[in-house]
Design an enzyme around this catalytic site. Structure first.
Site, PDB file in Angstrom:
ATOM      1  N   LYS A  32      33.507 -76.446 107.883  1.00 35.62           N
ATOM      2  CA  LYS A  32      33.515 -76.970 106.788  1.00 35.62           C
ATOM      3  C   LYS A  32      32.358 -76.739 105.815  1.00 35.62           C
ATOM      4  CE  LYS A  32      33.661 -81.201 104.572  1.00 35.62           C
ATOM      5  NZ  LYS A  32      32.939 -81.022 103.268  1.00 35.62           N
TER       6      LYS A  32
ATOM      7  N   ASP B 192      34.532 -75.908 100.918  1.00 33.62           N
ATOM      8  CA  ASP B 192      34.916 -77.252 100.046  1.00 33.62           C
ATOM      9  C   ASP B 192      34.103 -77.495  98.953  1.00 33.62           C
ATOM     10  OD1 ASP B 192      35.560 -79.754  99.726  1.00 33.62           O
ATOM     11  OD2 ASP B 192      34.126 -80.630 101.294  1.00 33.62           O
TER      12      ASP B 192
ATOM     13  N   LYS C 216      35.431 -78.367  95.997  1.00 33.63           N
ATOM     14  CA  LYS C 216      36.193 -79.046  95.258  1.00 33.63           C
ATOM     15  C   LYS C 216      36.103 -78.754  93.685  1.00 33.63           C
ATOM     16  CE  LYS C 216      35.371 -83.146  97.905  1.00 33.63           C
ATOM     17  NZ  LYS C 216      34.548 -82.693  99.103  1.00 33.63           N
ATOM     18  N   LEU C 217      36.673 -77.482  93.285  1.00 36.61           N
ATOM     19  CA  LEU C 217      36.673 -77.050  91.887  1.00 36.61           C
ATOM     20  C   LEU C 217      37.350 -78.051  90.794  1.00 36.61           C
ATOM     21  CD1 LEU C 217      35.793 -74.544  93.644  1.00 36.61           C
ATOM     22  CD2 LEU C 217      36.899 -73.170  91.684  1.00 36.61           C
TER      23      LEU C 217
ATOM     24  N   ASP D 204      37.534 -78.119  86.682  1.00 37.20           N
ATOM     25  CA  ASP D 204      37.350 -77.612  85.231  1.00 37.20           C
ATOM     26  C   ASP D 204      38.725 -77.337  84.655  1.00 37.20           C
ATOM     27  OD1 ASP D 204      35.545 -76.558  83.075  1.00 37.20           O
ATOM     28  OD2 ASP D 204      34.290 -75.723  84.632  1.00 37.20           O
TER      29      ASP D 204
ATOM     30  N   THR E 126      38.773 -71.583  83.691  1.00 37.71           N
ATOM     31  CA  THR E 126      37.497 -71.620  84.700  1.00 37.71           C
ATOM     32  C   THR E 126      37.686 -71.404  86.099  1.00 37.71           C
ATOM     33  OG1 THR E 126      36.270 -72.329  82.396  1.00 37.71           O
ATOM     34  CG2 THR E 126      35.248 -72.609  84.672  1.00 37.71           C
TER      35      THR E 126
ATOM     36  N   THR F 145      37.632 -90.432 100.022  1.00 37.54           N
ATOM     37  CA  THR F 145      37.691 -91.423 100.832  1.00 37.54           C
ATOM     38  C   THR F 145      36.365 -92.455 100.808  1.00 37.54           C
ATOM     39  OG1 THR F 145      36.691 -89.815 102.499  1.00 37.54           O
ATOM     40  CG2 THR F 145      38.874 -90.326 102.787  1.00 37.54           C
TER      41      THR F 145
ATOM     42  N   ARG G 125      35.753 -91.463 112.117  1.00 34.89           N
ATOM     43  CA  ARG G 125      34.798 -92.022 112.803  1.00 34.89           C
ATOM     44  C   ARG G 125      34.877 -92.586 114.431  1.00 34.89           C
ATOM     45  NH1 ARG G 125      32.414 -90.149 109.311  1.00 34.89           N
ATOM     46  NH2 ARG G 125      30.641 -91.006 108.063  1.00 34.89           N
TER      47      ARG G 125
ATOM     48  N   GLY H 214      32.060 -85.030 110.080  1.00 32.91           N
ATOM     49  CA  GLY H 214      30.822 -84.543 109.705  1.00 32.91           C
ATOM     50  C   GLY H 214      29.858 -85.248 110.547  1.00 32.91           C
ATOM     51  N   ARG H 215      29.431 -86.373 110.472  1.00 35.53           N
ATOM     52  CA  ARG H 215      28.124 -87.098 111.036  1.00 35.53           C
ATOM     53  C   ARG H 215      28.648 -87.479 112.555  1.00 35.53           C
ATOM     54  NH1 ARG H 215      27.236 -90.332 105.449  1.00 35.53           N
ATOM     55  NH2 ARG H 215      29.074 -89.974 105.566  1.00 35.53           N
TER      56      ARG H 215
HETATM   57  O1  C5P Z   1      29.600 -87.195 107.855  1.00 37.68           O
HETATM   58  P1  C5P Z   1      31.365 -87.447 107.507  1.00 37.68           P
HETATM   59  O2  C5P Z   1      32.305 -87.415 108.765  1.00 37.68           O
HETATM   60  O3  C5P Z   1      31.416 -88.697 106.577  1.00 37.68           O
HETATM   61  O4  C5P Z   1      31.734 -86.330 106.395  1.00 37.68           O
HETATM   62  C1  C5P Z   1      32.829 -85.993 105.778  1.00 37.68           C
HETATM   63  C2  C5P Z   1      32.910 -84.656 105.001  1.00 37.68           C
HETATM   64  O5  C5P Z   1      34.212 -84.760 104.225  1.00 37.68           O
HETATM   65  C3  C5P Z   1      31.942 -84.726 104.104  1.00 37.68           C
HETATM   66  O6  C5P Z   1      31.489 -83.153 103.703  1.00 37.68           O
HETATM   67  C4  C5P Z   1      32.465 -85.008 102.576  1.00 37.68           C
HETATM   68  O7  C5P Z   1      31.929 -84.384 101.688  1.00 37.68           O
HETATM   69  C5  C5P Z   1      34.024 -84.624 102.973  1.00 37.68           C
HETATM   70  N1  C5P Z   1      34.832 -85.295 102.446  1.00 37.68           N
HETATM   71  C6  C5P Z   1      35.109 -86.696 102.335  1.00 37.68           C
HETATM   72  N2  C5P Z   1      36.197 -87.141 101.534  1.00 37.68           N
HETATM   73  C7  C5P Z   1      37.013 -86.519 100.890  1.00 37.68           C
HETATM   74  C8  C5P Z   1      36.894 -85.072 100.744  1.00 37.68           C
HETATM   75  C9  C5P Z   1      35.830 -84.655 101.378  1.00 37.68           C
HETATM   76  O8  C5P Z   1      34.513 -87.371 102.791  1.00 37.68           O
HETATM   77  N3  C5P Z   1      38.054 -87.032 100.194  1.00 37.68           N
END
Ligand code: C5P
Length: 232
Positions: free
Chosen positions: A30, A57, A59-60, A62, A66, A120, A182, A211-212
């Site tokens: 992503k 990602d 997230k448009l 507007d 546009t 989230t 997580r 992500g993390r």
């Molecule tokens: O690090 P982590 O697992 O929290 O990252 C979650 C990813 O998902 C981030 O890139 C965040 O922008 C994205 N995201 C989110 N919640 C949403 C939509 C996207 O956490 N509802």
């Protein structure tokens, strides 16, 4: 194909390449605002050339015209998934879809379009008190998901806790892509509605965004493999 989408929340190309070098097979990644605003869309082209699948990602959100124009240009990149905010309304989501169809090069499959429901990182209190939306988060999420379906979108981004109800309301083939993942024992960070990969699978989530928990792991590739195993 993998059901885990790795969020490449990095700020420069070096970090991205350093991270991806351990991933020998193509994965789903992503690319969001952080990396795009730092490196531009060339980063998307480059990661795609490495064979990885891309959820762009951005997230448009507007006015419909546009968003349509923006999506038309994003569709030219040949990415696999793009998104817009459901809060933009049905007309805007329809325009986003139309933009993708118009921008997709001939002979290529159009990118899937998914709608962002309630982030989230948003709690009930914040939704009620700051955004002025009454009721439970799930009610707004379901309303947004139904709007997304009515606009012809392929699915939504939602929390794991909402995936089951969304499938019930919008059908089993309506994609649920769920961040806020997580591993047990990991820090929750800024996320509020989190869950483990196994719980995501149990809830019928189609794809998870991580992500993390992967990018900050001591061994990101091994962690990715462990999560994929849990999901499949
Ligand atoms: O690090 P982590 O697992 O929290 O990252 C979650 C990813 O998902 C981030 O890139 C965040 O922008 C994205 N995201 C989110 N919640 C949403 C939509 C996207 O956490 N509802």
């Amino acid at each position: 194909m993998s059901r885990t989408i790795i969020a490449l929340d990095f700020s420069n190309k070096e970090e991205v390449m350093n991270f991806l070098k351990d991933f020998k097979e193509p994965v789903y990644v992503k690319i969001g605002m952080e990396l795009t605003y730092a490196c531009g869309l060339d980063m998307v082209r480059e990661v795609k050339e490495m064979g990885h699948k891309i959820f762009l990602d951005l997230k448009l959100h507007d006015i419909p015209n546009t968003v349509k124009g923006g999506m038309k240009n994003l569709a030219k990149l040949g990415v696999d998934i793009v998104n817009c905010h459901c809060a933009g309304g049905i007309e805007m989501m329809k325009a986003a879809k139309q933009g993708i169809l118009e921008g997709t090069p001939e002979g290529q499959e159009p990118a899937k379009l998914i709608g962002v429901t309630i982030l989230t990182s948003t709690s009930k209190e914040m939704m009620n008190e700051e955004l002025g939306i009454e009721g439970e988060v799930i009610d707004t999420v379901i309303r947004y998901a139904k709007n997304a379906k009515a606009a012809g979108l392929d699915g939504v981004v939602c929390s794991v806790h909402e995936a089951k109800a969304i499938h019930e309301a919008c059908g089993a083939d309506f994609l649920t892509v769920t961040p806020g993942i997580r591993l047990a024992g990991n820090s929750v960070d800024d996320q509020k509605r989190v869950a483990t990969p196994s719980f995501a699978k149990e809830q019928g989530c189609d794809m998870i965004v991580v992500g993390r928990s992967i990018t900050k792991a001591a061994d990101p590739y091994a962690t990715y493999c462990q999560i994929e195993e849990e999901m499949n």
